[in-house]
Design a protein around this motif. Structure first.
Motif, PDB file in Angstrom:
ATOM      1  N   CYS A   1       0.842  -1.204   0.000  1.00 44.61           N
ATOM      2  CA  CYS A   1       0.000   0.000   0.000  1.00 44.61           C
ATOM      3  C   CYS A   1       0.873   1.249   0.000  1.00 44.61           C
ATOM      4  O   CYS A   1       1.755   1.386   0.851  1.00 44.61           O
ATOM      5  CB  CYS A   1      -0.909  -0.019   1.220  1.00 44.61           C
ATOM      6  SG  CYS A   1      -1.875   1.481   1.395  1.00 44.61           S
TER       7      CYS A   1
ATOM      8  N   CYS B   1       0.247   3.637   3.501  1.00 45.00           N
ATOM      9  CA  CYS B   1       0.776   3.252   4.821  1.00 45.00           C
ATOM     10  C   CYS B   1       2.066   2.452   4.698  1.00 45.00           C
ATOM     11  O   CYS B   1       2.645   2.040   5.690  1.00 45.00           O
ATOM     12  CB  CYS B   1      -0.256   2.427   5.575  1.00 45.00           C
ATOM     13  SG  CYS B   1      -0.635   0.846   4.780  1.00 45.00           S
TER      14      CYS B   1
ATOM     15  N   CYS C   1      -5.522   2.322   7.992  1.00 46.33           N
ATOM     16  CA  CYS C   1      -5.266   2.975   6.712  1.00 46.33           C
ATOM     17  C   CYS C   1      -6.526   2.955   5.846  1.00 46.33           C
ATOM     18  O   CYS C   1      -7.092   1.898   5.586  1.00 46.33           O
ATOM     19  CB  CYS C   1      -4.130   2.258   5.998  1.00 46.33           C
ATOM     20  SG  CYS C   1      -3.845   2.878   4.340  1.00 46.33           S
TER      21      CYS C   1
ATOM     22  N   GLU D   1      -6.782   3.615   2.752  1.00 44.65           N
ATOM     23  CA  GLU D   1      -6.518   3.156   1.390  1.00 44.65           C
ATOM     24  C   GLU D   1      -6.647   1.647   1.272  1.00 44.65           C
ATOM     25  O   GLU D   1      -7.277   1.128   0.368  1.00 44.65           O
ATOM     26  CB  GLU D   1      -5.109   3.602   0.968  1.00 44.65           C
ATOM     27  CG  GLU D   1      -4.655   3.101  -0.381  1.00 44.65           C
ATOM     28  CD  GLU D   1      -5.325   3.823  -1.533  1.00 44.65           C
ATOM     29  OE1 GLU D   1      -5.982   4.850  -1.282  1.00 44.65           O
ATOM     30  OE2 GLU D   1      -5.198   3.352  -2.670  1.00 44.65           O
ATOM     31  N   CYS D   2      -6.044   0.938   2.196  1.00 43.15           N
ATOM     32  CA  CYS D   2      -6.009  -0.519   2.083  1.00 43.15           C
ATOM     33  C   CYS D   2      -6.889  -1.206   3.120  1.00 43.15           C
ATOM     34  O   CYS D   2      -6.964  -2.432   3.157  1.00 43.15           O
ATOM     35  CB  CYS D   2      -4.568  -1.008   2.216  1.00 43.15           C
ATOM     36  SG  CYS D   2      -3.852  -0.645   3.834  1.00 43.15           S
TER      37      CYS D   2
HETATM   38 ZN    ZN Z   1      -2.559   1.151   3.574  1.00 39.89          ZN
END
Ligand code: ZN
Ligand code: ZN
Ligand code: ZN
Length: 109
Positions: free
Chosen positions: A62, A65, A80, A82-83
């Motif tokens: 990712c 992070c 995180c 995003e992931c």
């Molecule tokens: Zn992440």
């Protein structure tokens, strides 16, 4: 040798996951949009990636992070966004290792 459409980038020649940037060339066909196979009739669909050319599990780390799964926000850590805490970039498939991203493999008969 014959050339077939690159499965990984759908013959677009660009990295389908825009890694590291939207203009990145497809790492399988190097931007050509096609890949070479020995003889088209002697290839079968790669069952490992189901012909997509993308590895079913491999993901890049990712980028938000850096694989930790958490990010620091105002002296706290939070999962995180995003992931989702997995540490793997969700939209970052890597080329299938069996077929090298071509989506087809040589028939072994
Ligand atoms: Zn992440
Ligand atoms: Zn490609
Ligand atoms: Zn494959």
């Amino acid at each position: 040798m014959e050339r077939i459409e690159c499965a990984f980038c759908d013959a677009m020649g660009l990295d389908p996951f825009k890694i590291p940037s939207p203009l990145s060339k497809c790492q399988v066909c190097w931007g050509r949009g096609t890949v070479s196979v020995s003889v088209r009739e002697k290839t079968i669909k790669c069952v490992y990636c189901n012909g997509s050319g993308a590895h079913p599990e491999l993901r890049l780390t990712c980028p938000v992070c850096w694989g930790k799964g958490v990010v620091a926000v105002e002296n706290q850590t939070m999962r995180c966004p995003e992931c989702g805490g997995s540490g793997k970039a969700p939209e970052s498939k890597l080329p299938c290792l069996r077929c090298d991203g071509k989506g087809v493999i040589a028939r072994s008969d």
